[in-house]
Design a protein around this motif. Structure first.
Motif, PDB file in Angstrom:
ATOM      1  N   ARG A  90      42.677  42.438  84.616  1.00  0.00           N
ATOM      2  CA  ARG A  90      42.677  43.840  84.195  1.00  0.00           C
ATOM      3  C   ARG A  90      43.471  44.083  82.922  1.00  0.00           C
ATOM      4  O   ARG A  90      43.398  45.162  82.341  1.00  0.00           O
ATOM      5  CB  ARG A  90      43.257  44.714  85.321  1.00  0.00           C
ATOM      6  CG  ARG A  90      42.409  44.724  86.579  1.00  0.00           C
ATOM      7  CD  ARG A  90      43.093  45.498  87.688  1.00  0.00           C
ATOM      8  NE  ARG A  90      42.422  45.273  88.968  1.00  0.00           N
ATOM      9  CZ  ARG A  90      42.918  45.650  90.134  1.00  0.00           C
ATOM     10  NH1 ARG A  90      44.084  46.284  90.172  1.00  0.00           N
ATOM     11  NH2 ARG A  90      42.265  45.402  91.245  1.00  0.00           N
ATOM     12  N   SER A  91      44.225  43.108  82.479  1.00  0.00           N
ATOM     13  CA  SER A  91      45.111  43.331  81.335  1.00  0.00           C
ATOM     14  C   SER A  91      44.430  43.082  79.996  1.00  0.00           C
ATOM     15  O   SER A  91      44.971  43.453  78.960  1.00  0.00           O
ATOM     16  CB  SER A  91      46.351  42.439  81.443  1.00  0.00           C
ATOM     17  OG  SER A  91      45.986  41.073  81.398  1.00  0.00           O
ATOM     18  N   GLU A  92      43.261  42.436  79.981  1.00  0.00           N
ATOM     19  CA  GLU A  92      42.566  42.148  78.726  1.00  0.00           C
ATOM     20  C   GLU A  92      41.217  42.843  78.708  1.00  0.00           C
ATOM     21  O   GLU A  92      40.418  42.709  79.627  1.00  0.00           O
ATOM     22  CB  GLU A  92      42.374  40.646  78.537  1.00  0.00           C
ATOM     23  CG  GLU A  92      43.666  39.899  78.272  1.00  0.00           C
ATOM     24  CD  GLU A  92      43.433  38.514  77.704  1.00  0.00           C
ATOM     25  OE1 GLU A  92      42.272  38.211  77.356  1.00  0.00           O
ATOM     26  OE2 GLU A  92      44.399  37.753  77.599  1.00  0.00           O
ATOM     27  N   LEU A  93      40.960  43.589  77.636  1.00  0.00           N
ATOM     28  CA  LEU A  93      39.705  44.327  77.484  1.00  0.00           C
ATOM     29  C   LEU A  93      38.978  43.847  76.246  1.00  0.00           C
ATOM     30  O   LEU A  93      39.576  43.715  75.171  1.00  0.00           O
ATOM     31  CB  LEU A  93      39.993  45.830  77.367  1.00  0.00           C
ATOM     32  CG  LEU A  93      38.807  46.730  76.987  1.00  0.00           C
ATOM     33  CD1 LEU A  93      37.724  46.683  78.053  1.00  0.00           C
ATOM     34  CD2 LEU A  93      39.282  48.162  76.762  1.00  0.00           C
ATOM     35  N   SER A  94      37.677  43.577  76.384  1.00  0.00           N
ATOM     36  CA  SER A  94      36.825  43.224  75.253  1.00  0.00           C
ATOM     37  C   SER A  94      35.925  44.412  74.929  1.00  0.00           C
ATOM     38  O   SER A  94      35.285  44.982  75.821  1.00  0.00           O
ATOM     39  CB  SER A  94      35.960  41.998  75.576  1.00  0.00           C
ATOM     40  OG  SER A  94      36.752  40.848  75.754  1.00  0.00           O
ATOM     41  N   ILE A  95      35.890  44.784  73.657  1.00  0.00           N
ATOM     42  CA  ILE A  95      35.031  45.867  73.169  1.00  0.00           C
ATOM     43  C   ILE A  95      34.070  45.247  72.168  1.00  0.00           C
ATOM     44  O   ILE A  95      34.495  44.739  71.127  1.00  0.00           O
ATOM     45  CB  ILE A  95      35.867  46.975  72.517  1.00  0.00           C
ATOM     46  CG1 ILE A  95      36.844  47.572  73.539  1.00  0.00           C
ATOM     47  CG2 ILE A  95      34.965  48.072  71.942  1.00  0.00           C
ATOM     48  CD1 ILE A  95      37.874  48.497  72.927  1.00  0.00           C
ATOM     49  N   ILE A  96      32.781  45.287  72.476  1.00  0.00           N
ATOM     50  CA  ILE A  96      31.802  44.521  71.708  1.00  0.00           C
ATOM     51  C   ILE A  96      30.561  45.358  71.411  1.00  0.00           C
ATOM     52  O   ILE A  96      30.048  46.058  72.286  1.00  0.00           O
ATOM     53  CB  ILE A  96      31.366  43.250  72.479  1.00  0.00           C
ATOM     54  CG1 ILE A  96      32.580  42.409  72.862  1.00  0.00           C
ATOM     55  CG2 ILE A  96      30.387  42.413  71.666  1.00  0.00           C
ATOM     56  CD1 ILE A  96      32.271  41.311  73.872  1.00  0.00           C
ATOM     57  N   ASP A  97      30.090  45.303  70.181  1.00  0.00           N
ATOM     58  CA  ASP A  97      28.791  45.842  69.791  1.00  0.00           C
ATOM     59  C   ASP A  97      28.698  47.359  70.004  1.00  0.00           C
ATOM     60  O   ASP A  97      27.951  47.844  70.856  1.00  0.00           O
ATOM     61  CB  ASP A  97      27.679  45.122  70.579  1.00  0.00           C
ATOM     62  CG  ASP A  97      26.286  45.512  70.100  1.00  0.00           C
ATOM     63  OD1 ASP A  97      26.165  45.997  68.967  1.00  0.00           O
ATOM     64  OD2 ASP A  97      25.326  45.348  70.884  1.00  0.00           O
ATOM     65  N   LEU A  98      29.464  48.106  69.221  1.00  0.00           N
ATOM     66  CA  LEU A  98      29.373  49.565  69.199  1.00  0.00           C
ATOM     67  C   LEU A  98      28.855  50.011  67.842  1.00  0.00           C
ATOM     68  O   LEU A  98      29.251  49.462  66.809  1.00  0.00           O
ATOM     69  CB  LEU A  98      30.730  50.215  69.463  1.00  0.00           C
ATOM     70  CG  LEU A  98      31.494  49.849  70.730  1.00  0.00           C
ATOM     71  CD1 LEU A  98      32.745  50.723  70.846  1.00  0.00           C
ATOM     72  CD2 LEU A  98      30.635  49.983  71.967  1.00  0.00           C
ATOM     73  N   ASP A  99      27.995  51.021  67.839  1.00  0.00           N
ATOM     74  CA  ASP A  99      27.473  51.575  66.595  1.00  0.00           C
ATOM     75  C   ASP A  99      27.454  53.096  66.709  1.00  0.00           C
ATOM     76  O   ASP A  99      26.866  53.654  67.641  1.00  0.00           O
ATOM     77  CB  ASP A  99      26.057  51.048  66.331  1.00  0.00           C
ATOM     78  CG  ASP A  99      25.495  51.510  64.990  1.00  0.00           C
ATOM     79  OD1 ASP A  99      26.209  52.215  64.250  1.00  0.00           O
ATOM     80  OD2 ASP A  99      24.337  51.170  64.687  1.00  0.00           O
ATOM     81  N   SER A 100      28.140  53.760  65.777  1.00  0.00           N
ATOM     82  CA  SER A 100      28.152  55.224  65.721  1.00  0.00           C
ATOM     83  C   SER A 100      28.674  55.824  67.021  1.00  0.00           C
ATOM     84  O   SER A 100      28.038  56.706  67.609  1.00  0.00           O
ATOM     85  CB  SER A 100      26.741  55.755  65.407  1.00  0.00           C
ATOM     86  OG  SER A 100      26.211  55.131  64.266  1.00  0.00           O
ATOM     87  N   CYS A 101      29.829  55.353  67.446  1.00  0.00           N
ATOM     88  CA  CYS A 101      30.439  55.818  68.695  1.00  0.00           C
ATOM     89  C   CYS A 101      31.847  56.357  68.432  1.00  0.00           C
ATOM     90  O   CYS A 101      32.470  56.030  67.425  1.00  0.00           O
ATOM     91  CB  CYS A 101      30.545  54.673  69.712  1.00  0.00           C
ATOM     92  SG  CYS A 101      28.963  54.068  70.331  1.00  0.00           S
ATOM     93  N   ILE A 102      32.310  57.196  69.334  1.00  0.00           N
ATOM     94  CA  ILE A 102      33.726  57.545  69.402  1.00  0.00           C
ATOM     95  C   ILE A 102      34.229  57.035  70.741  1.00  0.00           C
ATOM     96  O   ILE A 102      33.723  57.431  71.792  1.00  0.00           O
ATOM     97  CB  ILE A 102      33.960  59.053  69.267  1.00  0.00           C
ATOM     98  CG1 ILE A 102      33.568  59.519  67.861  1.00  0.00           C
ATOM     99  CG2 ILE A 102      35.424  59.392  69.545  1.00  0.00           C
ATOM    100  CD1 ILE A 102      33.759  60.991  67.618  1.00  0.00           C
ATOM    101  N   LEU A 103      35.202  56.128  70.692  1.00  0.00           N
ATOM    102  CA  LEU A 103      35.759  55.524  71.892  1.00  0.00           C
ATOM    103  C   LEU A 103      37.169  56.059  72.073  1.00  0.00           C
ATOM    104  O   LEU A 103      38.021  55.881  71.203  1.00  0.00           O
ATOM    105  CB  LEU A 103      35.737  54.005  71.775  1.00  0.00           C
ATOM    106  CG  LEU A 103      36.278  53.211  72.960  1.00  0.00           C
ATOM    107  CD1 LEU A 103      35.472  51.940  73.168  1.00  0.00           C
ATOM    108  CD2 LEU A 103      37.748  52.849  72.750  1.00  0.00           C
TER     109      LEU A 103
END
Length: 317
Positions: free
Chosen positions: A157-170
């Motif tokens: 739970r301590s590591e997060l991968s964020i991959i392949d976003l286009d035109s987003c607000i996160l």
């Protein structure tokens, strides 16, 4: 051969072990991509898995920097770039990505809360192998899009991968239930990333025309262009193969303790090892900092305001 009892020998042994493991993992990933390509298209679950393997290989190279010869590191990075291109072609063939034109899309009514499959053949929920957000276009992404913490093994739970976003607000400013301490971000464009406070590191690869807000212990950015970074950090940020990177202070609107408004941030540019100032980054002029009202509009926006906020906030728009 170097004496294994000396520092040089220990480094040589590590280098040989790393290269052997890297080439094995790289070959396995390349084979998986080739097999998926031969079938014409790949499922979302397959793409997620391939992206995760690629992110792990990239992280391994970054972590090994300084412990393997520069020639070998460049060679590994070159091989990884070829795999990235193959995976990108597969991704486009499987689900063509729209170009950045602010064209409104229908909401994804059937999209599950997370882009990682959790159901077993019997319908029960199995623990996930990783914490991931991936493959979103024109979407407001919030903690609701993360999987239930109970479906993630505690040690993951301590590591997060964020991959392949286009035109987003996160917006992940408040994800305390996951205790995220490290982030791996890859293949993001035309997006605003409001990231959690991290006790560990953030590693970013292949970002284009984005705004990044983060507080962390270590910051590394690779192969990215046209990025505004609002940063609070205790160490020196590192960039490599980047251009058009502008650094500003962490927004006071987010009430971070020990906020750092240091105008002379010491950024290390590994692509400009010279005494002269790097042409690849600069400090964001105070007059260009986003105001509290700007940040508040981003925090409170509704999904229907997404393209308006992106038009106003992104560096290249």
């Amino acid at each position: 051969m170097a004496d294994p009892q000396t520092p040089e020998g220990s480094r040589w042994n590590f280098s040989q072990s790393f290269l052997t493991n890297f080439q094995s993992s790289r070959s396995d990933l390349q084979t998986c991509i080739q097999q998926a390509t031969q079938s014409g298209t790949a499922s979302k679950q397959t793409l997620d898995s391939l992206n995760l393997q690629l992110a792990q290989l990239s992280k391994n190279i970054v972590d090994a920097a300084g412990s393997i010869p520069k020639f070998d590191q460049r060679n590994c990075e070159s091989q990884l770039k070829e795999i990235e291109q193959s995976l990108e072609r597969l991704r486009k063939a499987s689900s063509p990505a729209s170009k950045f034109a602010f064209k409104r899309k229908a909401r994804e009514a059937t999209q599950p809360p997370s882009n990682v499959s959790t159901a077993s053949a019997t319908g029960s929920v199995a623990p996930k192998s990783s914490l991931t957000l991936s493959s979103y276009t024109m979407k407001l992404v919030t903690p609701r899009d993360l999987p239930d913490p109970e479906t993630i093994a505690p040690e993951l739970r301590s590591e997060l991968s964020i991959i392949d976003l286009d035109s987003c607000i996160l917006n992940l400013l408040n994800v305390k239930q996951y205790e995220i301490s490290a982030l791996h971000v890859r293949d993001v464009k035309n997006s605003i990333l409001l990231l959690p406070v991290l006790e560990g590191s953030i590693i970013l690869h292949d970002l284009t025309n984005c705004v990044v807000v983060v507080s962390c212990h270590q910051f590394r950015m690779h192969s990215s262009q046209n990025i505004d970074v609002y940063l609070s950090i205790q160490s020196n940020p590192i960039i490599e193969h980047c251009s058009g990177i502008r650094f500003g202070p962490y927004p006071s609107a987010f009430t971070l303790e020990n906020d750092q408004h240091v105008p002379g941030l010491a950024v290390q540019d590994f692509s400009h090892i010279k005494s002269t100032p790097s042409p690849h980054w600069c400090m964001l002029a105070e007059g260009a900092w986003k105001s509290s009202e700007d940040w508040q509009s981003i925090l409170t926006l509704d999904a229907i305001d997404l393209e308006r906020v992106l038009q106003q906030a992104l560096p290249g728009v």
